[in-house]
Design a protein around this motif. Structure first.
Motif, PDB file in Angstrom:
ATOM      1  N   GLY A  78       0.802  -1.218   0.000  1.00 58.84           N
ATOM      2  CA  GLY A  78       0.000   0.000   0.000  1.00 58.84           C
ATOM      3  C   GLY A  78       0.830   1.261   0.000  1.00 58.84           C
ATOM      4  N   GLY A  79       2.146   1.118  -0.105  1.00 59.65           N
ATOM      5  CA  GLY A  79       3.021   2.287  -0.080  1.00 59.65           C
ATOM      6  C   GLY A  79       3.198   2.887   1.299  1.00 59.65           C
ATOM      7  N   ASP A  80       2.710   2.215   2.330  1.00 53.10           N
ATOM      8  CA  ASP A  80       2.772   2.743   3.684  1.00 53.10           C
ATOM      9  C   ASP A  80       4.113   2.374   4.315  1.00 53.10           C
ATOM     10  OD1 ASP A  80       2.309   3.758   6.184  1.00 53.10           O
ATOM     11  OD2 ASP A  80       0.494   2.585   6.585  1.00 53.10           O
ATOM     12  N   VAL A  81       5.165   3.056   3.877  1.00 52.30           N
ATOM     13  CA  VAL A  81       6.507   2.734   4.379  1.00 52.30           C
ATOM     14  C   VAL A  81       6.667   3.167   5.831  1.00 52.30           C
ATOM     15  CG1 VAL A  81       7.607   2.730   2.113  1.00 52.30           C
ATOM     16  CG2 VAL A  81       7.419   4.886   3.386  1.00 52.30           C
ATOM     17  N   ALA A  82       5.866   4.127   6.278  1.00 53.24           N
ATOM     18  CA  ALA A  82       5.940   4.551   7.674  1.00 53.24           C
ATOM     19  C   ALA A  82       5.473   3.434   8.604  1.00 53.24           C
ATOM     20  CB  ALA A  82       5.129   5.817   7.901  1.00 53.24           C
ATOM     21  N   SER A  83       4.353   2.776   8.255  1.00 52.32           N
ATOM     22  CA  SER A  83       3.884   1.649   9.062  1.00 52.32           C
ATOM     23  C   SER A  83       4.869   0.484   9.006  1.00 52.32           C
ATOM     24  CB  SER A  83       2.505   1.185   8.583  1.00 52.32           C
ATOM     25  OG  SER A  83       1.517   2.142   8.888  1.00 52.32           O
ATOM     26  N   ALA A  84       5.427   0.242   7.824  1.00 53.50           N
ATOM     27  CA  ALA A  84       6.429  -0.819   7.702  1.00 53.50           C
ATOM     28  C   ALA A  84       7.610  -0.538   8.620  1.00 53.50           C
ATOM     29  CB  ALA A  84       6.893  -0.936   6.256  1.00 53.50           C
ATOM     30  N   ALA A  85       8.035   0.712   8.680  1.00 55.75           N
ATOM     31  CA  ALA A  85       9.161   1.076   9.541  1.00 55.75           C
ATOM     32  C   ALA A  85       8.833   0.858  11.012  1.00 55.75           C
ATOM     33  CB  ALA A  85       9.551   2.533   9.297  1.00 55.75           C
ATOM     34  N   ARG A  86       7.592   1.150  11.418  1.00 55.41           N
ATOM     35  CA  ARG A  86       7.217   0.943  12.820  1.00 55.41           C
ATOM     36  C   ARG A  86       7.275  -0.535  13.177  1.00 55.41           C
ATOM     37  NH1 ARG A  86       3.432   4.997  11.601  1.00 55.41           N
ATOM     38  NH2 ARG A  86       1.765   3.467  11.241  1.00 55.41           N
ATOM     39  N   MET A  87       6.858  -1.397  12.266  1.00 57.59           N
ATOM     40  CA  MET A  87       6.894  -2.838  12.545  1.00 57.59           C
ATOM     41  C   MET A  87       8.316  -3.391  12.495  1.00 57.59           C
ATOM     42  SD  MET A  87       3.427  -4.346  10.746  1.00 57.59           S
ATOM     43  CE  MET A  87       3.453  -3.349   9.254  1.00 57.59           C
ATOM     44  N   LEU A  88       9.130  -2.841  11.623  1.00 57.84           N
ATOM     45  CA  LEU A  88      10.515  -3.304  11.512  1.00 57.84           C
ATOM     46  C   LEU A  88      11.394  -2.759  12.638  1.00 57.84           C
ATOM     47  CD1 LEU A  88      11.047  -2.861   7.668  1.00 57.84           C
ATOM     48  CD2 LEU A  88      10.960  -5.042   8.899  1.00 57.84           C
ATOM     49  N   GLY A  89      11.004  -1.605  13.178  1.00 60.92           N
ATOM     50  CA  GLY A  89      11.864  -0.947  14.167  1.00 60.92           C
ATOM     51  C   GLY A  89      12.986  -0.161  13.520  1.00 60.92           C
TER      52      GLY A  89
END
Length: 346
Positions: free
Chosen positions: A205-216
């Motif tokens: 979905g292009g939500d790299v901010a959410s991906a970053a939160r899950m990845l840390g």
């Protein structure tokens, strides 16, 4: 908000019935699975091992929670914490027709696992022979070839042939084979479990901010700077570095992103485009290219890493180059604002 979810208790209560059905089996591992045992033995520590096992794709916060539990338990018990990971995804053997989209390369994954505080990271090769191992056979291999005395896993763990090694099965095998089994509660964030699948869905979905939160950490792509169409610097006035991405690498949705380009010790601000360049192509290949702000060096052939911070917009087809250039100018302005950089003097 994040925390722990999932119930280890329900799975553990099922262990008693499984334990009654368990049967003992002794295997000569050097003859039965020589390659697996050789790979495990090469990393066998000088004392009994506490083990966590998985693909660990992305090494996200859920994985890191399991690894932190492993390291803490190992310290309390005087064991060596060891992460065992699959060098290749099981689908590469069992379902080769499936297109893999890995969050991290093997090299990056091994580095992230090593940074988690474990004493050793063991990459093992998934083969057809390994896929046929029963849970008992696989856990016996960990015990005999790696010296496993403790095993940590989440409540939804499955391993072994036909994914039969559920938590109750592994609990029962622990009593039979002589290792301690610990169920690590599911790590959650914003009300949902943190899993590699959830990270991929965010990227889709292009939500790299959410991906970053899950990845840390920011989601990143790494690769060499390759030859492009040489249109950016001349025609458009925005020279870009085209980054070669592996065929199994997960990539965010097409669009324009604010991010950083890492080259050696330099961390450079960049506006990153992912897509098929619809203004110039109909159905062309997908390209990852970065316009590096305030930079006039040559990166061709260099290995770089792109960290994604925020999506600016989707990929668009413009009526002509003037409209595209105006949009790119706005992309750069927004990138400066998002990355807290001074705006370019007009």
């Amino acid at each position: 908000m994040h925390g722990l979810g999932g119930d280890c208790g329900d799975a553990q209560r099922g262990a008693r019935g499984t334990r009654r059905r368990a049967r003992r089996l002794t295997l000569a591992w050097s003859a039965f699975v020589p390659d697996l045992c050789e790979e495990l033995t090469a990393y066998r520590p000088d004392r009994p091992a506490a083990v966590a096992f998985g693909v660990f794709d992305g090494v996200h916060l859920g994985h890191r929670h399991v690894l932190a539990t492993l390291v803490g338990a190992a310290k309390q018990r005087g064991l060596a914490p060891v992460a065992v990971t699959l060098a290749n995804h099981p689908f590469s053997v069992l379902r080769p027709d499936v297109e893999l989209r890995m969050l991290t390369s093997l090299e990056e994954r091994l580095g992230l696992l090593a940074d988690s505080g474990v004493a050793a990271v063991v990459p093992v090769t998934f083969t057809k022979q390994v896929s046929l191992l029963t849970p008992r056979e696989f856990m016996t291999a960990l015990r005999d070839c790696l010296g496993m005395a403790y095993f940590a896993a989440g409540p939804d763990v499955t391993l072994g042939h036909n994914r039969e090694g559920t938590l109750p099965v592994l609990e029962a095998l622990g009593e039979e084979l002589g290792y301690t089994m610990e169920c690590v509660e599911q790590f959650t964030q914003d009300g949902g479990p943190v899993r590699s699948t959830a990270v991929r869905q965010a990227l889709d979905g292009g939500d790299v901010a959410s991906a970053a939160r899950m990845l840390g950490r920011p989601f990143a792509l790494e690769g060499p700077v390759v030859e492009g169409e040489h249109r950016g610097g001349g025609l458009l006035g925005y020279p870009t570095a085209n980054v070669g991405v592996g065929p199994q690498q997960a990539v965010p949705a097409d669009g324009i992103y604010a991010g950083w380009l890492l080259h050696g010790t330099d961390r450079l601000p960049a506006a990153v485009s992912i897509g098929h360049k619809p203004t110039f192509h109909e159905g062309g290949p997908s390209v990852v290219e970065a316009f590096v702000l305030d930079f006039d060096g040559n990166l061709y052939g260099e290995q770089v890493k792109l960290e994604f911070v925020e999506r600016l917009r989707g990929q668009e087809k413009f009526d002509g180059t003037d409209a595209l250039i105006a949009a790119m100018r706005d992309d750069v302005t927004r990138t400066r604002r998002i990355l807290a950089l001074p705006q370019e003097a007009s």
